[in-house]
Scaffold this motif. Structure first.
Motif, PDB file in Angstrom:
ATOM      1  N   ARG A 318       0.843  -1.204   0.000  1.00  0.00           N
ATOM      2  CA  ARG A 318       0.000   0.000   0.000  1.00  0.00           C
ATOM      3  C   ARG A 318       0.880   1.257   0.000  1.00  0.00           C
ATOM      4  NH1 ARG A 318       0.002  -2.486   4.747  1.00  0.00           N
ATOM      5  NH2 ARG A 318      -1.855  -3.659   4.162  1.00  0.00           N
ATOM      6  N   GLU A 334       1.979   5.634 -11.628  1.00  0.00           N
ATOM      7  CA  GLU A 334       0.722   5.268 -10.978  1.00  0.00           C
ATOM      8  C   GLU A 334       0.886   5.438  -9.467  1.00  0.00           C
ATOM      9  OE1 GLU A 334      -0.511   1.742 -14.185  1.00  0.00           O
ATOM     10  OE2 GLU A 334       0.161   1.235 -12.144  1.00  0.00           O
ATOM     11  N   TYR A 336      -0.661   4.623  -5.723  1.00  0.00           N
ATOM     12  CA  TYR A 336      -1.560   3.726  -4.994  1.00  0.00           C
ATOM     13  C   TYR A 336      -1.750   4.257  -3.573  1.00  0.00           C
ATOM     14  CZ  TYR A 336      -1.149   0.484  -8.880  1.00  0.00           C
ATOM     15  OH  TYR A 336      -1.208  -0.080 -10.128  1.00  0.00           O
ATOM     16  N   LYS A 341      -5.037   0.572  -3.416  1.00  0.00           N
ATOM     17  CA  LYS A 341      -5.804   0.716  -4.652  1.00  0.00           C
ATOM     18  C   LYS A 341      -5.253   1.875  -5.478  1.00  0.00           C
ATOM     19  CE  LYS A 341     -10.080  -1.200  -2.744  1.00  0.00           C
ATOM     20  NZ  LYS A 341      -9.923  -2.467  -3.488  1.00  0.00           N
ATOM     21  N   LEU A 342      -5.317   1.737  -6.787  1.00  0.00           N
ATOM     22  CA  LEU A 342      -4.846   2.780  -7.687  1.00  0.00           C
ATOM     23  C   LEU A 342      -5.655   4.050  -7.461  1.00  0.00           C
ATOM     24  CD1 LEU A 342      -3.095   3.665 -10.119  1.00  0.00           C
ATOM     25  CD2 LEU A 342      -4.906   2.794 -11.613  1.00  0.00           C
TER      26      LEU A 342
END
Length: 415
Positions: A318, A334, A336, A341-342
């Motif tokens: 995470r 990206e 997270y 979670k993205l």
């Protein structure tokens, strides 16, 4: 117990930054200011109808700036050690996504002396509102932002009566190229791409050398000899061309062969591609976790303090960032969240992870500052020229610093 607000929320909740102050208001006649900057050599303050340059100034606390310089000095030598550690290890080349066409050259050629594997580089840091410094990445091969930092920033700081630490950049470039002595400078679309052309022109001007500027696409190779025009041979060249693309571009293998066989000396030298790979941060972090004696106790402390846990596999469950080992301008990034979670990804920049592997790095968000046209997240760049940390570069934008980010000058408070 009440916890301190997240840096991104601090300004909204009235928490004063001990590190930054945004000063000035945009000049009413922006066109006049843009023309003044263009006269200095910074011709892309506006990109079409979009404002790339923010007409305000970020002022950094002097103690924070001095710690940033110290951080860069220590990390620069740590990265240098790491390159020499993995030189000749092809399994690690592969782990770092370095194209195979470069491996023979990396093995056969000797890197520059300690501290000078790259003479033209830039660290990118996040420095939060309380002054905590974390390294995000090292652009050690073809960083842009030189004109913004070396030309625009000193002038903009002077306009506001603030000190710029960037004045030394010109002399450091001159010193670097006195040693490397390139005769040619090149980029893709020279004369057409404003930013890359302007960067090349400024570097050449500051070098004090008589050089010929060319378009990389005009180069051709004859049995290892690099030529331009009908039959002009190039033996020493600075190229604002990412070396990792030699594994992808037409002619890349021939160019790599020319470097390997020393028909041409390319600056930055070939080993700068190892510094450029974000996978090198994972190598350094792994050596730190195993308390490898390659690093001194002070260097281990600096890694723990200023670097982020980084891995070549998704080991962080995470609150992490995933990005290509050779991603540029935010492409492939990206973010997270704490649930794993993205949360956000770059949708504009080219995702180079289709060619190169990814790294996974603990997340450290950029601080959010108030500008006249809204709050923006600040990325703090610091150039390393001829082995010397110098030259602040501010980029303001979203949580991911991508193509849509803007340039803002950073000055330093007087002592």
């Amino acid at each position: 117990m009440v916890s301190a607000p997240h840096p991104a929320q601090a300004l909204a909740q009235g928490v004063k930054s001990v590190v930054y102050e945004v000063i000035g208001t945009p000049f009413p006649d922006r066109a006049h200011r843009v023309q003044q900057l263009a006269d200095l050599g910074f011709t892309w303050a506006n990109l079409g109808d979009e404002a790339y340059w923010i007409d305000q100034l970020v002022v950094m606390d002097r103690k924070a700036y001095e710690e940033l310089i110290h951080t860069a000095e220590v990390l620069w030598h740590i990265f240098d050690k790491a390159v020499r550690y993995l030189k000749g290890n092809r399994e690690l080349y592969a782990l770092l996504s370095i194209p195979e066409v470069l491996w023979d050259g990396l093995d056969r050629l000797e890197p520059n002396a300690a501290g000078f594997i790259s003479r033209y580089a830039r660290f990118d840091f996040t420095v939060n509102l309380q002054g905590d410094i974390k390294l995000l990445e090292l652009n050690a091969d073809t960083p842009t932002g030189y004109v913004e930092a070396a030309i625009a920033t000193p002038w903009l700081c002077e306009q506001k009566g603030m000190e710029s630490p960037n004045h030394a950049m010109k002399e450091l470039i001159r010193a670097a190229w006195e040693i490397e002595a390139p005769d040619f400078a090149a980029c893709i679309a020279y004369g057409q791409h404003a930013e890359d052309t302007g960067t090349i022109d400024a570097l050449v001007a500051h070098s004090g050398r008589s050089m010929t500027c060319v378009d990389c696409l005009d180069l051709w190779i004859d049995e290892g000899v690099v030529k331009v025009g009908e039959n002009q041979t190039i033996t020493k060249m600075f190229a604002l061309y990412p070396k990792e693309w030699m594994g992808i571009d037409d002619g890349g293998e021939a160019f790599a062969y020319a470097i390997e066989e020393q028909f041409i000396q390319l600056f930055n030298p070939l080993h700068a591609v190892i510094l450029q790979s974000k996978g090198l941060q994972a190598i350094i972090w792994g050596l730190h976790e195993e308390n490898n004696d390659m690093f001194t106790s002070d260097e281990h402390k600096a890694i723990e303090t200023y670097m982020l846990p980084t891995y070549t596999t998704p080991a962080l469950p995470r609150d992490y960032v995933s990005k290509s080992m050779f991603g540029r301008e935010g492409g492939s990034v990206e973010l997270y969240n704490v649930q794993g979670k993205l949360e956000i990804k770059d949708e504009v920049g080219f995702d180079t992870s289709v060619f190169f592997q990814r790294v996974y790095q603990q997340r450290a968000d950029l601080p959010e500052l108030p500008f006249a046209h809204g709050n923006k997240h600040l990325l703090t760049g610091l150039f390393v020229l001829n082995g010397t940390p110098c030259g602040l570069l501010g980029r303001a934008g979203g949580m991911i610093t991508g193509n849509a980010s803007q340039f803002v000058a950073i000055g330093v408070k007087a002592p």
